[in-house]
Design a protein around this motif. Structure first.
Motif, mmCIF file in Angstrom:
data_model
loop_
_atom_site.group_PDB
_atom_site.id
_atom_site.type_symbol
_atom_site.label_atom_id
_atom_site.label_comp_id
_atom_site.label_asym_id
_atom_site.label_seq_id
_atom_site.Cartn_x
_atom_site.Cartn_y
_atom_site.Cartn_z
ATOM 1 N N ASP A 202 6.017 98.850 -71.384
ATOM 2 C CA ASP A 202 5.865 97.399 -71.455
ATOM 3 C C ASP A 202 4.418 96.962 -71.255
ATOM 4 O O ASP A 202 4.126 95.779 -71.178
ATOM 5 C CB ASP A 202 6.759 96.729 -70.395
ATOM 6 C CG ASP A 202 6.853 95.224 -70.596
ATOM 7 O OD1 ASP A 202 6.931 94.794 -71.765
ATOM 8 O OD2 ASP A 202 6.825 94.489 -69.589
ATOM 9 N N VAL A 203 3.507 97.918 -71.180
ATOM 10 C CA VAL A 203 2.108 97.618 -70.884
ATOM 11 C C VAL A 203 1.243 97.930 -72.098
ATOM 12 O O VAL A 203 1.376 98.980 -72.726
ATOM 13 C CB VAL A 203 1.618 98.436 -69.671
ATOM 14 C CG1 VAL A 203 0.140 98.176 -69.412
ATOM 15 C CG2 VAL A 203 2.451 98.101 -68.441
ATOM 16 N N SER A 223 3.577 92.846 -71.053
ATOM 17 C CA SER A 223 4.123 91.906 -72.027
ATOM 18 C C SER A 223 5.247 91.052 -71.452
ATOM 19 O O SER A 223 5.318 89.854 -71.705
ATOM 20 C CB SER A 223 4.625 92.665 -73.250
ATOM 21 O OG SER A 223 5.229 91.783 -74.168
ATOM 22 N N ASN A 224 6.134 91.654 -70.671
ATOM 23 C CA ASN A 224 7.301 90.923 -70.182
ATOM 24 C C ASN A 224 6.920 89.730 -69.307
ATOM 25 O O ASN A 224 7.438 88.631 -69.464
ATOM 26 C CB ASN A 224 8.217 91.864 -69.401
ATOM 27 C CG ASN A 224 9.536 91.214 -69.048
ATOM 28 O OD1 ASN A 224 10.165 90.576 -69.888
ATOM 29 N ND2 ASN A 224 9.953 91.369 -67.805
ATOM 30 N N SER A 225 5.974 89.937 -68.397
ATOM 31 C CA SER A 225 5.602 88.877 -67.454
ATOM 32 C C SER A 225 4.346 88.129 -67.852
ATOM 33 O O SER A 225 4.113 87.001 -67.400
ATOM 34 C CB SER A 225 5.382 89.492 -66.069
ATOM 35 O OG SER A 225 4.268 90.383 -66.087
ATOM 36 N N THR A 240 -7.703 89.869 -62.035
ATOM 37 C CA THR A 240 -6.268 89.795 -62.323
ATOM 38 C C THR A 240 -5.932 88.391 -62.803
ATOM 39 O O THR A 240 -6.703 87.446 -62.609
ATOM 40 C CB THR A 240 -5.407 90.111 -61.084
ATOM 41 O OG1 THR A 240 -5.716 89.137 -60.058
ATOM 42 C CG2 THR A 240 -5.678 91.508 -60.560
ATOM 43 N N GLY A 241 -4.792 88.254 -63.437
ATOM 44 C CA GLY A 241 -4.363 86.936 -63.881
ATOM 45 C C GLY A 241 -3.057 87.020 -64.637
ATOM 46 O O GLY A 241 -2.379 88.047 -64.635
ATOM 47 N N ARG A 242 -2.726 85.919 -65.298
ATOM 48 C CA ARG A 242 -1.493 85.874 -66.077
ATOM 49 C C ARG A 242 -1.731 85.064 -67.337
ATOM 50 O O ARG A 242 -2.372 84.013 -67.302
ATOM 51 C CB ARG A 242 -0.358 85.258 -65.268
ATOM 52 C CG ARG A 242 1.005 85.361 -65.964
ATOM 53 C CD ARG A 242 2.104 84.721 -65.148
ATOM 54 N NE ARG A 242 3.403 84.864 -65.799
ATOM 55 C CZ ARG A 242 4.484 84.170 -65.478
ATOM 56 N NH1 ARG A 242 4.425 83.293 -64.486
ATOM 57 N NH2 ARG A 242 5.623 84.367 -66.115
ATOM 58 N N SER A 243 -1.220 85.565 -68.446
ATOM 59 C CA SER A 243 -1.317 84.870 -69.725
ATOM 60 C C SER A 243 -0.012 85.073 -70.474
ATOM 61 O O SER A 243 0.265 86.165 -70.970
ATOM 62 C CB SER A 243 -2.497 85.405 -70.551
ATOM 63 O OG SER A 243 -2.522 84.804 -71.824
ATOM 64 N N ASP A 550 9.187 92.305 -78.314
ATOM 65 C CA ASP A 550 8.060 92.036 -77.412
ATOM 66 C C ASP A 550 8.083 90.580 -76.945
ATOM 67 O O ASP A 550 8.053 89.646 -77.756
ATOM 68 C CB ASP A 550 6.744 92.338 -78.134
ATOM 69 C CG ASP A 550 5.541 92.064 -77.273
ATOM 70 O OD1 ASP A 550 5.317 92.831 -76.330
ATOM 71 O OD2 ASP A 550 4.835 91.065 -77.537
ATOM 72 N N ARG A 551 8.108 90.390 -75.634
ATOM 73 C CA ARG A 551 8.266 89.051 -75.070
ATOM 74 C C ARG A 551 7.060 88.162 -75.341
ATOM 75 O O ARG A 551 7.198 86.958 -75.567
ATOM 76 C CB ARG A 551 8.517 89.147 -73.565
ATOM 77 C CG ARG A 551 9.759 89.916 -73.159
ATOM 78 C CD ARG A 551 11.018 89.325 -73.777
ATOM 79 N NE ARG A 551 11.201 87.926 -73.420
ATOM 80 C CZ ARG A 551 12.125 87.133 -73.949
ATOM 81 N NH1 ARG A 551 12.935 87.607 -74.890
ATOM 82 N NH2 ARG A 551 12.242 85.878 -73.561
ATOM 83 N N THR A 552 5.867 88.742 -75.306
ATOM 84 C CA THR A 552 4.671 87.937 -75.565
ATOM 85 C C THR A 552 4.685 87.400 -76.988
ATOM 86 O O THR A 552 4.379 86.225 -77.223
ATOM 87 C CB THR A 552 3.409 88.778 -75.340
ATOM 88 O OG1 THR A 552 3.386 89.234 -73.992
ATOM 89 C CG2 THR A 552 2.155 87.963 -75.607
ATOM 90 N N LEU A 553 5.038 88.252 -77.946
ATOM 91 C CA LEU A 553 5.102 87.801 -79.329
ATOM 92 C C LEU A 553 6.149 86.710 -79.494
ATOM 93 O O LEU A 553 5.910 85.709 -80.184
ATOM 94 C CB LEU A 553 5.417 88.980 -80.241
ATOM 95 C CG LEU A 553 5.590 88.633 -81.727
ATOM 96 C CD1 LEU A 553 4.281 88.146 -82.317
ATOM 97 C CD2 LEU A 553 6.119 89.826 -82.512
ATOM 98 N N ILE A 554 7.296 86.881 -78.881
ATOM 99 C CA ILE A 554 8.360 85.879 -78.996
ATOM 100 C C ILE A 554 7.899 84.542 -78.444
ATOM 101 O O ILE A 554 8.126 83.483 -79.050
ATOM 102 C CB ILE A 554 9.630 86.375 -78.270
ATOM 103 C CG1 ILE A 554 10.217 87.593 -79.009
ATOM 104 C CG2 ILE A 554 10.665 85.263 -78.167
ATOM 105 C CD1 ILE A 554 11.331 88.287 -78.259
ATOM 106 N N ARG A 555 7.248 84.561 -77.282
ATOM 107 C CA ARG A 555 6.736 83.314 -76.703
ATOM 108 C C ARG A 555 5.673 82.682 -77.599
ATOM 109 O O ARG A 555 5.646 81.457 -77.789
ATOM 110 C CB ARG A 555 6.162 83.582 -75.310
ATOM 111 C CG ARG A 555 7.188 83.913 -74.242
ATOM 112 C CD ARG A 555 6.574 83.905 -72.857
ATOM 113 N NE ARG A 555 5.612 84.982 -72.667
ATOM 114 C CZ ARG A 555 5.887 86.155 -72.094
ATOM 115 N NH1 ARG A 555 7.134 86.406 -71.681
ATOM 116 N NH2 ARG A 555 4.964 87.069 -71.930
ATOM 117 N N SER A 556 4.787 83.515 -78.154
ATOM 118 C CA SER A 556 3.702 83.001 -78.994
ATOM 119 C C SER A 556 4.235 82.370 -80.271
ATOM 120 O O SER A 556 3.757 81.304 -80.699
ATOM 121 C CB SER A 556 2.730 84.134 -79.329
ATOM 122 O OG SER A 556 2.126 84.649 -78.168
#
Length: 665
Positions: A202-203, A223-225, A240-243, A550-556
């Motif tokens: 997932d990384v 990707s998940n978080s 560190t961070g979150r996107s 992929d969760r990031t792609l789905i959100r985007s």
């Protein structure tokens, strides 16, 4: 700066001879525009003594290396190889970055993929050309990423990522992870060693190479978080961070080599930021605030930040070294009235390759020698007579809600800009933008009597985060009316005839072309969609499935395009019953970005409704029209279609174009 008019003595001279021979013709053949550029790209060696060129000599596409006196010292036939980049590692080898469309077979989420390779071309007599990871049984899938070259101990090394296989012997190896590992490759011997391990499933992991060829930093994105971590070469966390939408990347080393620059994009506003942090840890700070970066420049030997070019209507260059800045300024001033792009330079920054557009210029490549003050032309991309290059300018108009929209307007050469037939030509992406310059597609139609408008609708890059972010959720809505508002502006100015307008485009531009005759009606006499999206819901589902969920792609995708029933409301295939204009669909069978079925399904839906539709399949062609034969076939089909359903005023004489003659009616 004095311009020295000597041309390369070898066969590239024929490009200029051909252009002169065609000067008497009224319209240049479509083959000149539609084939791959006669001069595709060039790179200069670190010393500045050698220039590597990819171009067509006679009827053969080649890599040509020229020496100090512009003589050809090395040539290599390339055929239909899809070149993606060209660069040097020292003065004795050239690296060609290429791709191939490959069938994946059972067990993969996609049936095809674009796989990349790095070809090392030694210039020494008798030395063999070889491919990175060639013969390595522990590596599969070619090169997954390129992280630059470094010199150490007099030797050159390249840094590439690849998917690895594990197990005992060659026949017992198996795939453990689809995430790539990082390798250092000796560019003399081809030997490689792993220097960075692959990440967990997932990384997504990327690396930054320091000046000595070690790992300077590692970025891990979950990707998940959406959480991310940057560690330095010693494995210590420094940021560190979150996107949630994946807006994080490693940019490079700072200008002094002791800091790291990374880029972030704000989830809510879409604003981009470059953050600089010491490699050994410490307080971070933002740099170049409120500047949208088009290109960034780094030293090949050290990886240190040299300068940047901000996004805008024309190229600008900002270097931290005062001498380099003066040279860049002088080079741009040497070509007054032209759009000048600095394509490459040597280590001493005293020999540069510049590309000029505009002012009757079909894109000319120059070798600029700062010491001598000379600029020598080394080739032209297109052999179009100067008198036939249509004038290009940036215009600005107001959208219906008051938003300012910029667009590139190309007009027929030697004609009054009044009551012209017009083509609306929105770009792909949609996160991209058009700038003033020689556009082969737009120029081909301008030469046949059409005004061509390339609008940078909201959602385009180049005009700030707020403008780009304003395109979210506006597929088929305000992004679409931004395009037709450009047509209204040209009509208001008297430039375009409102009864003689068509819309054409590729990728997202192909979607916009289809939306122009489905979600909108009565504006365009015809539509040309190349690799266009017709079913947005199906596109989203395909992208989701091929990414493995992929969760990031789905959100985007949800942020940019929308979700649920909204996708049906912006899908042209759902509104084929509204179509009153003829439609041309063109699609490459090997497209791995917008699936071939998007056009195939649209053609079938239009035919079921009894609509006028033509469908052209480009065999062995990808999303980017990378092959001369099929790129020309697309242009010929598009020109014939537009001239049939939206004829321009008669030209002086017809062009000789084969299947699509270019003859206006």
């Amino acid at each position: 700066m004095k311009r020295f008019l000597a041309i390369l003595s070898f066969a590239l001279l024929c490009l200029f001879d051909l252009a002169a021979a065609q000067a008497s013709a009224a319209v240049t053949p479509l083959s000149v525009y539609g084939q791959m550029p006669g001069f595709e790209r060039a790179a200069i060696s670190p010393s500045g003594d050698l220039v590597a060129i990819i171009g067509t000599i006679g009827d053969q596409r080649r890599l040509v290396v020229t020496g100090k006196n512009a003589e050809a010292i090395f040539t290599l036939p390339l055929g239909q190889v899809k070149i993606r980049d060209l660069f040097w590692a020292g003065d004795d080898r050239v690296i060609i970055y290429k791709s191939d469309t490959v069938a994946l077979g059972l067990g993969f989420t996609a049936d095809k993929a674009e796989l990349y390779s790095a070809i090392v071309v030694p210039l020494g007599q008798g030395q063999k050309i070889w491919s990175v990871f060639q013969g390595k049984s522990a590596v599969t899938g070619g090169v997954r990423g390129f992280y630059g070259v470094r010199q150490r101990g007099g030797k050159w090394y390249g840094y590439f990522s690849a998917i690895t296989l594990e197990g005992g012997g060659k026949t017992e190896r198996y795939l453990v992870s689809t995430k790539p590992a990082l390798f250092e490759v000796d560019l003399d011997t081809g030997s490689s060693r792993m220097i960075g391990l692959h990440a967990e499933d997932d990384v997504f992991r990327s690396w930054l190479i320091n000046s000595s060829g070690g790992i300077g930093a590692t970025l891990d994105f979950v990707s998940n978080s959406g959480s991310w971590t940057i560690e330095n070469g010693a494995g210590h966390k420094i940021a560190t961070g979150r996107s949630r939408f994946g807006g994080i990347d490693l940019v490079g080393l700072g200008s002094k080599g002791t800091t790291l620059i990374y880029g972030t994009t704000d989830d809510e506003s879409g604003a981009s930021h470059w953050i600089e942090v010491p490699l050994d840890g410490g307080a971070s700070s933002e740099i170049l605030g409120n500047v949208e970066i088009e290109r960034s420049f780094f030293d090949q030997h050290t990886g240190q930040f040299l300068g940047y070019s901000p996004a805008g209507d024309a190229p600008e260059y900002h270097f931290f070294d005062q001498r380099q800045q003066k040279i860049a300024n002088a080079t741009l001033k040497a070509f007054p009235g032209s759009v000048v792009t600095l394509a490459d330079w040597n280590d001493g920054f005293n020999k540069l390759i510049a590309v000029t557009d505009g002012r009757d210029d079909p894109q000319t490549w120059w070798l600029v020698d700062i010491k001598s003050g000379d600029a020598r032309p080394i080739g032209q991309s297109y052999v179009v007579p100067a008198a036939e290059v249509g004038p290009v300018k940036m215009i600005r108009y107001k959208a219906s809600d008051g938003t300012e929209i910029a667009g590139v307007l190309t007009l027929p050469a030697g004609r009054e800009a009044k009551g012209l037939p017009v083509l609306l030509f929105p770009h792909g992406g949609p996160a991209a933008h058009d700038t003033v310059g020689f556009d082969w597609w737009a120029q081909a139609f301008a030469a046949r009597g059409y005004a061509v408008l390339q609008p940078n609708f909201r959602g385009s890059t180049g005009y700030g985060a707020a403008f780009r972010h304003a395109g979210n959720g506006e597929w088929g809505l305000k992004m679409q009316t931004d395009i037709s508002d450009g047509l209204a502006f040209l009509v208001q100015q008297g430039i375009a005839d409102p009864k003689r307008a068509c819309i054409m485009g590729a990728s997202y531009g192909g979607y916009a072309a289809l939306a122009g005759v489905t979600l909108q009606q009565g504006l365009y006499r015809c539509a040309v969609a190349v690799a266009g999206v017709s079913d947005v819901a199906k596109m989203v589902a395909t992208d989701r499935d091929e990414s493995g969920g992929d969760r990031t792609l789905i959100r985007s995708l949800a942020q940019e395009v929308g979700s649920g029933r909204n996708l049906a409301a912006i899908s042209p295939i759902r509104f084929v019953d509204r179509v009153t204009a003829p439609v041309l669909l063109v699609h490459g069978k090997d497209d791995t970005v917008v699936r071939y079925d998007q056009s195939k399904d649209m053609a079938a839906a239009l035919r079921r409704q009894g609509k006028t539709v033509e469908f052209v399949t480009l065999r062995s062609e990808d999303h980017w029209l990378s092959r001369s034969e099929t790129r020309l076939a697309m242009l010929q089909a598009a020109a014939a279609f537009v001239e049939k359903y939206n004829p321009a005023d008669p030209v002086a004489s017809p062009a000789s174009t084969g299947a699509a003659s270019g003859q206006s009616k």
